[in-house]
Design a protein around this motif. Structure first.
Motif, PDB file in Angstrom:
ATOM      1  N   GLN A 110      46.850  32.390  30.895  1.00 57.97           N
ATOM      2  CA  GLN A 110      48.322  32.239  30.957  1.00 57.97           C
ATOM      3  C   GLN A 110      49.533  32.897  32.008  1.00 57.97           C
ATOM      4  N   CYS A 111      48.192  34.071  32.250  1.00 58.80           N
ATOM      5  CA  CYS A 111      48.753  34.845  33.429  1.00 58.80           C
ATOM      6  C   CYS A 111      48.558  33.981  34.217  1.00 58.80           C
ATOM      7  N   LEU A 112      47.411  32.986  34.769  1.00 58.28           N
ATOM      8  CA  LEU A 112      46.822  32.915  36.129  1.00 58.28           C
ATOM      9  C   LEU A 112      48.804  31.036  36.112  1.00 58.28           C
ATOM     10  N   ASP A 113      48.372  30.770  34.593  1.00 55.43           N
ATOM     11  CA  ASP A 113      50.006  29.801  34.970  1.00 55.43           C
ATOM     12  C   ASP A 113      51.092  30.078  35.488  1.00 55.43           C
ATOM     13  N   ILE A 114      51.544  31.473  35.581  1.00 52.54           N
ATOM     14  CA  ILE A 114      52.530  32.141  35.570  1.00 52.54           C
ATOM     15  C   ILE A 114      52.605  32.626  36.656  1.00 52.54           C
ATOM     16  N   SER A 115      51.296  33.040  37.744  1.00 53.27           N
ATOM     17  CA  SER A 115      51.290  33.629  39.007  1.00 53.27           C
ATOM     18  C   SER A 115      51.549  32.464  39.787  1.00 53.27           C
ATOM     19  N   GLU A 116      50.758  30.884  39.122  1.00 48.69           N
ATOM     20  CA  GLU A 116      50.964  30.027  39.943  1.00 48.69           C
ATOM     21  C   GLU A 116      52.534  29.828  40.382  1.00 48.69           C
ATOM     22  N   HIS A 117      53.240  30.019  38.814  1.00 51.99           N
ATOM     23  CA  HIS A 117      54.583  29.853  39.846  1.00 51.99           C
ATOM     24  C   HIS A 117      55.374  30.652  40.784  1.00 51.99           C
ATOM     25  N   LEU A 144      46.715  35.278  49.739  1.00 50.23           N
ATOM     26  CA  LEU A 144      46.313  35.941  49.111  1.00 50.23           C
ATOM     27  C   LEU A 144      46.179  36.046  46.912  1.00 50.23           C
ATOM     28  N   LEU A 145      46.893  35.708  46.500  1.00 51.14           N
ATOM     29  CA  LEU A 145      47.337  35.441  45.733  1.00 51.14           C
ATOM     30  C   LEU A 145      46.644  34.075  44.878  1.00 51.14           C
ATOM     31  N   ALA A 146      46.689  32.918  45.430  1.00 48.09           N
ATOM     32  CA  ALA A 146      46.507  32.247  45.331  1.00 48.09           C
ATOM     33  C   ALA A 146      44.969  32.119  45.628  1.00 48.09           C
ATOM     34  N   SER A 147      44.290  32.555  46.215  1.00 43.92           N
ATOM     35  CA  SER A 147      42.255  32.921  46.480  1.00 43.92           C
ATOM     36  C   SER A 147      42.430  33.293  44.700  1.00 43.92           C
ATOM     37  N   SER A 148      42.783  34.485  44.466  1.00 42.64           N
ATOM     38  CA  SER A 148      42.308  35.199  42.957  1.00 42.64           C
ATOM     39  C   SER A 148      42.324  34.213  41.992  1.00 42.64           C
ATOM     40  N   ILE A 149      43.541  33.528  42.125  1.00 45.72           N
ATOM     41  CA  ILE A 149      43.307  32.583  40.978  1.00 45.72           C
ATOM     42  C   ILE A 149      42.511  31.689  40.688  1.00 45.72           C
ATOM     43  N   VAL A 150      42.171  30.703  42.167  1.00 43.64           N
ATOM     44  CA  VAL A 150      41.468  29.871  42.342  1.00 43.64           C
ATOM     45  C   VAL A 150      39.491  30.595  41.750  1.00 43.64           C
ATOM     46  N   GLN A 151      39.688  31.781  42.180  1.00 43.29           N
ATOM     47  CA  GLN A 151      38.766  32.529  41.862  1.00 43.29           C
ATOM     48  C   GLN A 151      38.443  32.965  39.782  1.00 43.29           C
ATOM     49  N   ALA A 164      35.679  31.731  37.506  1.00 43.36           N
ATOM     50  CA  ALA A 164      34.729  32.729  36.437  1.00 43.36           C
ATOM     51  C   ALA A 164      35.522  32.129  34.812  1.00 43.36           C
ATOM     52  N   LEU A 165      35.978  32.059  34.597  1.00 45.01           N
ATOM     53  CA  LEU A 165      36.745  31.481  33.745  1.00 45.01           C
ATOM     54  C   LEU A 165      35.919  30.205  32.685  1.00 45.01           C
ATOM     55  N   GLY A 166      35.655  29.144  34.099  1.00 42.95           N
ATOM     56  CA  GLY A 166      35.453  28.383  33.674  1.00 42.95           C
ATOM     57  C   GLY A 166      33.757  27.914  33.721  1.00 42.95           C
ATOM     58  N   LYS A 167      32.976  29.376  34.429  1.00 38.70           N
ATOM     59  CA  LYS A 167      31.124  29.705  34.246  1.00 38.70           C
ATOM     60  C   LYS A 167      31.680  30.233  32.841  1.00 38.70           C
ATOM     61  N   ALA A 168      32.345  31.144  31.822  1.00 38.51           N
ATOM     62  CA  ALA A 168      32.022  31.837  31.159  1.00 38.51           C
ATOM     63  C   ALA A 168      32.070  30.631  29.847  1.00 38.51           C
ATOM     64  N   ALA A 214      39.949  40.866  32.080  1.00 35.80           N
ATOM     65  CA  ALA A 214      40.810  41.536  31.479  1.00 35.80           C
ATOM     66  C   ALA A 214      40.691  42.792  33.218  1.00 35.80           C
ATOM     67  N   SER A 215      39.454  42.849  33.519  1.00 34.69           N
ATOM     68  CA  SER A 215      39.565  43.459  35.052  1.00 34.69           C
ATOM     69  C   SER A 215      40.374  42.498  36.185  1.00 34.69           C
ATOM     70  N   LEU A 216      39.772  41.088  35.758  1.00 32.73           N
ATOM     71  CA  LEU A 216      40.228  39.991  36.926  1.00 32.73           C
ATOM     72  C   LEU A 216      41.967  39.637  37.104  1.00 32.73           C
ATOM     73  N   VAL A 217      42.088  39.614  35.226  1.00 31.95           N
ATOM     74  CA  VAL A 217      44.014  39.719  35.024  1.00 31.95           C
ATOM     75  C   VAL A 217      44.490  40.689  35.427  1.00 31.95           C
ATOM     76  N   ALA A 218      43.702  41.744  35.345  1.00 28.92           N
ATOM     77  CA  ALA A 218      44.840  42.654  35.312  1.00 28.92           C
ATOM     78  C   ALA A 218      45.008  43.164  37.409  1.00 28.92           C
ATOM     79  N   THR A 219      43.763  42.707  37.911  1.00 30.97           N
ATOM     80  CA  THR A 219      43.536  42.222  39.621  1.00 30.97           C
ATOM     81  C   THR A 219      44.922  40.707  40.020  1.00 30.97           C
ATOM     82  N   VAL A 220      44.316  39.988  39.056  1.00 31.86           N
ATOM     83  CA  VAL A 220      45.907  38.899  39.357  1.00 31.86           C
ATOM     84  C   VAL A 220      47.175  39.235  38.858  1.00 31.86           C
TER      85      VAL A 220
END
Length: 433
Positions: free
Chosen positions: A71-78, A146-153, A157-161, A178-184
């Motif tokens: 959800q965080c990634l979807d909103i960040s993309e917007h 920078l935000l787009a790059s973080s979203i891709v990363q 990471a979620l895909g690998k997990a 959780a740390s990655l979500v906080a960064t995004v």
């Protein structure tokens, strides 16, 4: 078509066209993008907080962390999409305002000398603010990248997990997610803040350009162009003679314009300028109130302590006004008794008008942009809790004032004045009011 030889071909851009160019700056459109970005960033911050809490519980909360992260990634993309729009449009503002500045360079020495300095200052101010807007536009685009790059990363990471184990991961992996979500979420918030700053400066640039057009009009920029175009259509020898005559006329006119004005003229000019500024600020204040009423989340919530402190100050103001009214009533009492009239003495009514002047000023939302401090406190209280303020006005001051005046029957004008003040105070909190 405005073409022709000499200077006449330079003035093809009319005043009406310039005004349309400035009005077309998408300040309102990108303001909506900024509002969406700010709301999205706040949601991302809340999601990041929830992810942090879930990661502390352990690996059994992995499904919840995964869903929150998505959800965080979807909103960040917007937010990224909004940043791309705002960044591009903000960066284009200087190019859109080139025709406005071009009027100055083309008018040149034909501008009225008495206002040439004001035109120059206005041009410098407009150039400065457009440079700021351009810089902010580029910064928004940089942060969005920078935000787009973080979203891709984060998605990788979620895909690998998920590919390793869809239902269970280690506590360390949960903490890392959780740390990655906080960064995004942090990058989303920084991007939204930059968007907000860019939007505000775009609106400032538009207002500055609109004001500068008024200065150009007063300086005779377009009139100078019309004179120049007319001069080009004349015969060569006649044109030279006309030019000499015009130079003499301009010289004599500028001499007259540069003569020091009398104090009365200065006062009149200052008064007109203040009236115009007051009108513009009142309009902007109304727009801000409408915007906040539609999107209250734009402002931080008022705490109970802040509200209590504000209304304590309001209570002190009303108590002071009440004491002033009582003193005026006692001072007017001898004359009222000697007149043996049921109506209040004129001196008492005048004193009430003066004592409650800050309340009447506070209710004049559409007339006074910056009233006294006491009046501004009342306006703020009305915006925070209009119902409570109305109660304090009537119970602590208005009813007592009417009682001293002999009641509404004895002082109908005063009663109506107080009712109108209370209504206008409340009306200013209503969108479009």
């Amino acid at each position: 078509d405005g073409g022709g030889g000499g200077d006449g071909g330079r003035f093809e851009v009319s005043e009406e066209t310039i005004r349309k160019i400035v009005a077309a700056i998408p300040a309102e459109a990108i303001a909506r993008q900024a509002e969406m970005a700010v709301d999205g960033a706040r949601v991302c911050q809340r999601i990041a907080s929830l992810c942090g809490d879930a990661s502390e519980v352990g690996s059994e909360c992995w499904p919840q962390i995964q869903k929150l992260a998505s959800q965080c990634l979807d909103i960040s993309e917007h937010v990224f999409e909004a940043a791309s729009v705002v960044g591009r449009q903000a960066a284009d503002v200087p190019h859109e305002l080139i025709p406005v500045l071009d009027v100055v360079s083309r008018a040149g020495a034909r501008l009225k000398k008495a206002v040439a300095g004001q035109v120059l200052r206005g041009a410098k101010g407009l150039i400065s603010i457009t440079e700021e807007v351009s810089d902010l536009g580029r910064e928004v685009l940089s942060r969005s990248t920078l935000l787009a790059s973080s979203i891709v990363q984060m998605r990788e990471a979620l895909g690998k997990a998920l590919s390793s184990c869809a239902y269970w991961v280690s506590s360390t992996a949960c903490t890392s997610a959780a740390s990655l979500v906080a960064t995004v979420a942090r990058l989303t918030g920084e991007c939204a803040d930059t968007i907000g700053a860019a939007v505000l400066r775009v609106a400032d640039a538009q207002r500055t350009a609109q004001n500068f057009i008024e200065v150009l009009e007063a300086a005779g920029a377009w009139a100078a162009g019309a004179r120049a175009a007319g001069g080009d259509s004349a015969e060569g020898s006649e044109k030279k003679e006309q030019s000499k005559d015009e130079e003499k006329c301009d010289s004599s006119d500028s001499d007259e314009e540069e003569k020091p004005k009398c104090p009365k003229e200065h006062r009149v000019e200052k008064h007109r300028a203040l009236v115009r500024l007051n009108r513009e600020v009142v309009s902007l204040q109304q727009e801000l109130r409408d915007l906040v009423s539609q999107s209250p989340s734009l402002l931080e919530a008022v705490s109970v302590g802040q509200k209590s402190e504000l209304f304590a100050l309001v209570a002190e103001l009303l108590a002071s006004a009440k004491a002033t009214v009582e003193r005026a009533w006692r001072a007017a009492l001898p004359s009222a008794l000697s007149a043996a009239s049921s109506r209040p003495a004129p001196s008492f009514l005048a004193a009430v008008e003066a004592a409650l002047g800050f309340i009447f000023a506070a209710g004049a939302w559409g007339e006074l942009a910056i009233p006294s401090l006491d009046a501004r406190l009342l306006r703020l209280a009305s915006l925070i809790d209009s119902t409570l303020l109305q109660s304090l006005l009537w119970e602590d001051l208005f009813n007592h004032t009417l009682a001293l005046a002999g009641g509404a029957t004895a002082a109908p004008a005063l009663a109506k004045r107080l009712e109108d003040a209370a209504r206008s105070m409340q009306a200013g909190c209503v969108p479009g009011g």
